[in-house]
Write a protein that holds these residues in place. Structure first.
Motif, PDB file in Angstrom:
ATOM      1  N   ASN A   1       0.818  -1.212   0.000  1.00 18.05           N
ATOM      2  CA  ASN A   1       0.000   0.000   0.000  1.00 18.05           C
ATOM      3  C   ASN A   1       0.855   1.267   0.000  1.00 18.05           C
ATOM      4  O   ASN A   1       0.415   2.318  -0.478  1.00 18.05           O
ATOM      5  CB  ASN A   1      -0.937   0.007   1.208  1.00 18.05           C
TER       6      ASN A   1
ATOM      7  N   ASP B   1     -11.703   6.096 -10.620  1.00 20.94           N
ATOM      8  CA  ASP B   1     -11.407   5.632  -9.263  1.00 20.94           C
ATOM      9  C   ASP B   1      -9.889   5.568  -9.133  1.00 20.94           C
ATOM     10  O   ASP B   1      -9.268   4.567  -9.476  1.00 20.94           O
ATOM     11  CB  ASP B   1     -12.037   4.256  -9.029  1.00 20.94           C
ATOM     12  N   ARG B   2      -9.289   6.662  -8.650  1.00 23.90           N
ATOM     13  CA  ARG B   2      -7.825   6.727  -8.608  1.00 23.90           C
ATOM     14  C   ARG B   2      -7.238   5.647  -7.708  1.00 23.90           C
ATOM     15  O   ARG B   2      -6.198   5.075  -8.013  1.00 23.90           O
ATOM     16  CB  ARG B   2      -7.361   8.110  -8.136  1.00 23.90           C
ATOM     17  N   GLY B   3      -7.916   5.376  -6.599  1.00 23.76           N
ATOM     18  CA  GLY B   3      -7.415   4.342  -5.701  1.00 23.76           C
ATOM     19  C   GLY B   3      -7.403   2.980  -6.367  1.00 23.76           C
ATOM     20  O   GLY B   3      -6.435   2.220  -6.259  1.00 23.76           O
TER      21      GLY B   3
ATOM     22  N   SER C   1      -0.105  -0.848  -9.569  1.00 23.78           N
ATOM     23  CA  SER C   1       0.860  -1.441  -8.638  1.00 23.78           C
ATOM     24  C   SER C   1       0.868  -2.956  -8.748  1.00 23.78           C
ATOM     25  O   SER C   1       1.933  -3.590  -8.758  1.00 23.78           O
ATOM     26  CB  SER C   1       0.529  -1.022  -7.202  1.00 23.78           C
TER      27      SER C   1
ATOM     28  N   GLU D   1      -1.021   6.672  -6.521  1.00 25.60           N
ATOM     29  CA  GLU D   1      -2.285   7.413  -6.521  1.00 25.60           C
ATOM     30  C   GLU D   1      -2.050   8.922  -6.512  1.00 25.60           C
ATOM     31  O   GLU D   1      -2.752   9.677  -7.197  1.00 25.60           O
ATOM     32  CB  GLU D   1      -3.134   7.002  -5.319  1.00 25.60           C
ATOM     33  N   LYS D   2      -1.073   9.388  -5.752  1.00 31.00           N
ATOM     34  CA  LYS D   2      -0.755  10.817  -5.746  1.00 31.00           C
ATOM     35  C   LYS D   2      -0.296  11.271  -7.130  1.00 31.00           C
ATOM     36  O   LYS D   2      -0.638  12.368  -7.581  1.00 31.00           O
ATOM     37  CB  LYS D   2       0.329  11.116  -4.705  1.00 31.00           C
TER      38      LYS D   2
ATOM     39  N   ALA E   1      -4.716   2.989  -9.080  1.00 32.78           N
ATOM     40  CA  ALA E   1      -3.386   2.910  -8.471  1.00 32.78           C
ATOM     41  C   ALA E   1      -3.067   1.481  -8.050  1.00 32.78           C
ATOM     42  O   ALA E   1      -1.940   1.001  -8.221  1.00 32.78           O
ATOM     43  CB  ALA E   1      -3.299   3.844  -7.266  1.00 32.78           C
ATOM     44  N   ARG E   2      -4.065   0.785  -7.526  1.00 34.16           N
ATOM     45  CA  ARG E   2      -3.853  -0.611  -7.123  1.00 34.16           C
ATOM     46  C   ARG E   2      -3.654  -1.510  -8.338  1.00 34.16           C
ATOM     47  O   ARG E   2      -2.839  -2.441  -8.300  1.00 34.16           O
ATOM     48  CB  ARG E   2      -5.036  -1.091  -6.276  1.00 34.16           C
TER      49      ARG E   2
ATOM     50  N   VAL F   1       1.220   1.988  -3.486  1.00 36.80           N
ATOM     51  CA  VAL F   1      -0.068   2.425  -4.028  1.00 36.80           C
ATOM     52  C   VAL F   1      -0.294   3.908  -3.740  1.00 36.80           C
ATOM     53  O   VAL F   1      -0.764   4.660  -4.604  1.00 36.80           O
ATOM     54  CB  VAL F   1      -1.220   1.585  -3.437  1.00 36.80           C
TER      55      VAL F   1
ATOM     56  N   LEU G   1      -1.167   9.874  -9.993  1.00 40.78           N
ATOM     57  CA  LEU G   1      -2.340   9.867 -10.868  1.00 40.78           C
ATOM     58  C   LEU G   1      -3.163  11.141 -10.702  1.00 40.78           C
ATOM     59  O   LEU G   1      -3.728  11.654 -11.679  1.00 40.78           O
ATOM     60  CB  LEU G   1      -3.211   8.646 -10.568  1.00 40.78           C
ATOM     61  N   ALA G   2      -3.232  11.656  -9.485  1.00 44.45           N
ATOM     62  CA  ALA G   2      -3.974  12.898  -9.257  1.00 44.45           C
ATOM     63  C   ALA G   2      -3.368  14.037 -10.071  1.00 44.45           C
ATOM     64  O   ALA G   2      -4.090  14.874 -10.627  1.00 44.45           O
ATOM     65  CB  ALA G   2      -3.972  13.242  -7.767  1.00 44.45           C
TER      66      ALA G   2
END
Length: 214
Positions: free
Chosen positions: A122, A146-148, A155, A129-130, A151-152, A125, A132-133
């Motif tokens: 994580n 859904d960025r989270g 990863s 995710e940061k 990101a997963r 991840v 991707l923002a």
């Protein structure tokens, strides 16, 4: 002295896993690799599983910190993939991929180690995710993605490539190259979305919204 002993045991735990596998990472083998008394494993960590869990979390924290500036500089999918390739090359060369494979295998059915491996993954991840923002900033897709979850997915893809590299290096190289091609394609599509015309653009956004909010 206690801090040095603890650090020695953490380092030795990962080296033992790399050399002997997860099943071979006993208190005796780890203590021997650290040049310490076996009793100190239990004094500092309580159990071997807790030692391995701490080694997993703390080593990943230090590895992620090494690349944080590189993640922070990435503003496109291509740049994010470039960081991923750098991580892939470095971590493989330093033997960390072999340790990851053993930890993933050992995590199955082991609640303590499993939680530590999940926490460690994580950490990667969060950085993805940061990034991707920033990559999606200003894009009409930002509120639809859904960025989270993405990101997963990214990863997990890199973890898979790392493991694939151990048995099929050529296949791992092809997978990385394909991801880089996909990054270029994605950036092209994002840049052209607003040029599709209002009707087509709304249709694309509606379909994406339906996928993300079923």
């Amino acid at each position: 002295m206690a801090k040095t002993t603890r650090a020695d045991l953490l380092d030795a735990a990962l080296r033992t896993i790399a050399e002997r596998g997860f099943a071979g990472a006993s208190a005796r083998h780890i203590a021997t690799a650290a040049g310490q008394n076996q009793a100190l494993v239990f004094y500092h960590f309580g159990t071997v599983n807790d030692l391995i869990a701490a080694a997993c979390r703390e080593s990943t924290e230090s590895r992620v910190a090494l690349y944080r500036d590189r993640f922070d500089q990435a503003t496109t999918f291509a740049e994010l993939l470039a960081v991923g390739r750098e991580v892939h090359v470095t971590e493989h060369a330093e033997g960390n991929v072999a340790v990851l494979a053993q930890l993933l295998a050992g995590a199955r059915g082991n609640e303590v180690v499993g939680a530590a491996v999940a926490d460690a993954l994580n950490l990667w991840v969060v950085e993805v995710e940061k990034t991707l923002a920033r990559v999606l900033a200003g894009s009409p897709l930002l509120p639809l993605v859904d960025r989270g979850g993405l990101a997963r997915a990214i990863s997990a893809g890199f973890v898979g490539i790392e493991l694939l590299d151990g048995v099929d290096p050529a296949g791992a190289t092809r997978a990385l190259a394909s991801l880089e091609q996909l990054a270029v394609l994605t950036e092209t599509l994002l840049s052209e979305l607003d040029n599709l015309g209002p009707v087509t653009s709304r249709l694309v956004k509606r379909k994406l919204n339906a996928l993300t909010n079923p």
